[in-house]
Design a protein around this motif. Sequence first.
Motif, mmCIF file in Angstrom:
data_model
loop_
_atom_site.group_PDB
_atom_site.id
_atom_site.type_symbol
_atom_site.label_atom_id
_atom_site.label_comp_id
_atom_site.label_asym_id
_atom_site.label_seq_id
_atom_site.Cartn_x
_atom_site.Cartn_y
_atom_site.Cartn_z
ATOM 1 N N GLY A 190 0.809 -1.206 0.000
ATOM 2 C CA GLY A 190 0.000 0.000 0.000
ATOM 3 C C GLY A 190 0.845 1.260 0.000
ATOM 4 O O GLY A 190 0.546 2.237 -0.703
ATOM 5 N N MET A 191 1.931 1.257 0.771
ATOM 6 C CA MET A 191 2.822 2.416 0.841
ATOM 7 C C MET A 191 3.796 2.468 -0.329
ATOM 8 O O MET A 191 4.290 3.551 -0.685
ATOM 9 C CB MET A 191 3.599 2.389 2.155
ATOM 10 N N SER A 192 4.085 1.336 -0.929
ATOM 11 C CA SER A 192 5.063 1.273 -2.015
ATOM 12 C C SER A 192 4.545 1.889 -3.306
ATOM 13 O O SER A 192 5.277 2.572 -4.022
ATOM 14 C CB SER A 192 5.455 -0.195 -2.240
ATOM 15 N N MET A 250 0.368 10.775 -0.435
ATOM 16 C CA MET A 250 0.810 9.387 -0.537
ATOM 17 C C MET A 250 0.120 8.526 0.515
ATOM 18 O O MET A 250 -0.264 7.386 0.242
ATOM 19 C CB MET A 250 2.335 9.291 -0.408
ATOM 20 N N ALA A 251 -0.048 9.065 1.718
ATOM 21 C CA ALA A 251 -0.719 8.303 2.770
ATOM 22 C C ALA A 251 -2.168 8.034 2.399
ATOM 23 O O ALA A 251 -2.681 6.925 2.606
ATOM 24 C CB ALA A 251 -0.633 9.049 4.091
ATOM 25 N N GLU A 259 -3.844 7.327 9.014
ATOM 26 C CA GLU A 259 -3.111 8.131 8.030
ATOM 27 C C GLU A 259 -1.859 8.748 8.653
ATOM 28 O O GLU A 259 -0.786 8.767 8.028
ATOM 29 C CB GLU A 259 -4.021 9.227 7.477
ATOM 30 N N THR A 260 -1.971 9.239 9.870
ATOM 31 C CA THR A 260 -0.815 9.859 10.516
ATOM 32 C C THR A 260 0.308 8.861 10.772
ATOM 33 O O THR A 260 1.487 9.212 10.704
ATOM 34 C CB THR A 260 -1.223 10.510 11.851
ATOM 35 N N GLU A 261 -0.044 7.611 11.045
ATOM 36 C CA GLU A 261 0.978 6.583 11.266
ATOM 37 C C GLU A 261 1.699 6.243 9.968
ATOM 38 O O GLU A 261 2.907 5.956 9.972
ATOM 39 C CB GLU A 261 0.339 5.339 11.881
ATOM 40 N N ILE A 262 0.985 6.255 8.848
ATOM 41 C CA ILE A 262 1.634 6.024 7.555
ATOM 42 C C ILE A 262 2.609 7.154 7.251
ATOM 43 O O ILE A 262 3.737 6.921 6.790
ATOM 44 C CB ILE A 262 0.580 5.877 6.440
ATOM 45 N N ILE A 263 2.199 8.385 7.529
ATOM 46 C CA ILE A 263 3.102 9.518 7.326
ATOM 47 C C ILE A 263 4.354 9.355 8.190
ATOM 48 O O ILE A 263 5.486 9.589 7.724
ATOM 49 C CB ILE A 263 2.374 10.835 7.637
ATOM 50 N N ASP A 264 4.180 8.941 9.435
ATOM 51 C CA ASP A 264 5.333 8.721 10.319
ATOM 52 C C ASP A 264 6.260 7.645 9.769
ATOM 53 O O ASP A 264 7.499 7.775 9.844
ATOM 54 C CB ASP A 264 4.858 8.330 11.718
ATOM 55 N N PRO A 303 -3.476 -1.645 3.065
ATOM 56 C CA PRO A 303 -3.161 -1.483 4.490
ATOM 57 C C PRO A 303 -4.190 -2.105 5.423
ATOM 58 O O PRO A 303 -3.854 -2.475 6.552
ATOM 59 C CB PRO A 303 -3.090 0.040 4.666
ATOM 60 N N ALA A 304 -5.431 -2.236 4.966
ATOM 61 C CA ALA A 304 -6.467 -2.837 5.815
ATOM 62 C C ALA A 304 -6.216 -4.310 6.072
ATOM 63 O O ALA A 304 -6.797 -4.896 6.996
ATOM 64 C CB ALA A 304 -7.842 -2.652 5.173
ATOM 65 N N ASN A 305 -5.342 -4.942 5.283
ATOM 66 C CA ASN A 305 -5.013 -6.357 5.471
ATOM 67 C C ASN A 305 -3.847 -6.553 6.430
ATOM 68 O O ASN A 305 -3.510 -7.683 6.775
ATOM 69 C CB ASN A 305 -4.652 -6.997 4.118
ATOM 70 N N ASN A 306 -3.208 -5.462 6.843
ATOM 71 C CA ASN A 306 -2.021 -5.552 7.691
ATOM 72 C C ASN A 306 -2.396 -6.029 9.095
ATOM 73 O O ASN A 306 -3.492 -5.739 9.586
ATOM 74 C CB ASN A 306 -1.352 -4.180 7.776
#
Length: 388
Positions: free
Chosen positions: A265-267, A357-358, A376-381, A367-370
Amino acid sequence: MPATIVSPRLMRIGGGSVSQIAEVLGLFGLSRPLIVTDPWMVSSGTIDRCLAPLRAAGLAPAIFAETVPDPTDTVIAAGVAVLQAGDFDSLIGFGGGSPMDTAKAMAILAAAPAGARMRDFKVPAQADRAAVPVVCIPTTAGTGSEATRFTVITDTETDEKMLIAGLGALPLAAIVDHELTFSVPPRTTADTGIDSLTHALEAFVSKRANPHADSLALSAMRLIGRHLRIAYHQPRNAAAREAMMLGAMQAGLAFSNSSVALVHGMSRPIGAHFHVPHGLSNAMLLPAVTEFGLNDALPRYAEAARAIGVATVEDADQVAGSKLLEELRALNQELGVPTPREHGIPADRWEGLLPLMARQALASGSPANNPRVPEETEIIDLYRKVYG
């Protein structure tokens, strides 16, 4: 919960199997293929490995060689125009993930009503129809696209890498010939190898994991964990190349029947906005994202560490999980994986795009499968952490 299991109807696996492409087509009554590939496959002559057996069988395949890294909706539209202008009964995706994904997307778009665009098929839409069957022949050990119900296409208007899923993207058949990977350079070997490891690991820890996918993911991790470094340092080591090709295919089957998760998801936004190769962006993210979710699926991550070969059955799960993180970091170091900063991405542009991007990462659904579903803030971090 019942699991839905999908795979190609036929897979030919082994050294020299590309020579059987005409026979594979014939099994399904196909004889008028359009080969989808990239310019390097043509200029290097690698395409002849596919063309020669087809021509020897009396077939006259055409070639669409306009595939680009991170395939775009405009390239798909151009390919569909070629497909619809000719009398073709099949597509052959020959190359790395980009040509295979391009062929799959062409088949989906060609089956759609006039005026449809690739964005009409992005998740959560289901892309279950294809105009013609697709046969995939991978030339790298990484994406597993030859065995999956997914394709990833970039929307050129929004710079979004769109995940497209459905039976329309599932190849009819695949030919998996490790001899095609002997000339793959070390950087590509590393990036595609970590990509396939990510597929297997994410499929195994995914919230959508199931026993069938688990068995494939564990087998893939055993193969990749023992052979990736060898294939990287010894490009013509046939045993290592064969193991990596088999592992990549099994990892593809695993995540096609489970799912990928937060790394993917982040890639995708990194690839879309900064044109970082998919496997490389996965590698940049894998240690930090694994650490983020480790304690939420510790028994699974520990079992993965044992399959990869960095932990033993005597190790407690917490110890095995720690060893997995150490291995992922060590693997990136040995295989020369840069941080986004080291890759040359400007800090101000990276920081400025983080909110978008987040949001794009979350919108992909992965990301929901993680094991640990991020805000969203955790993805930015996490993006800030991996920047370097």
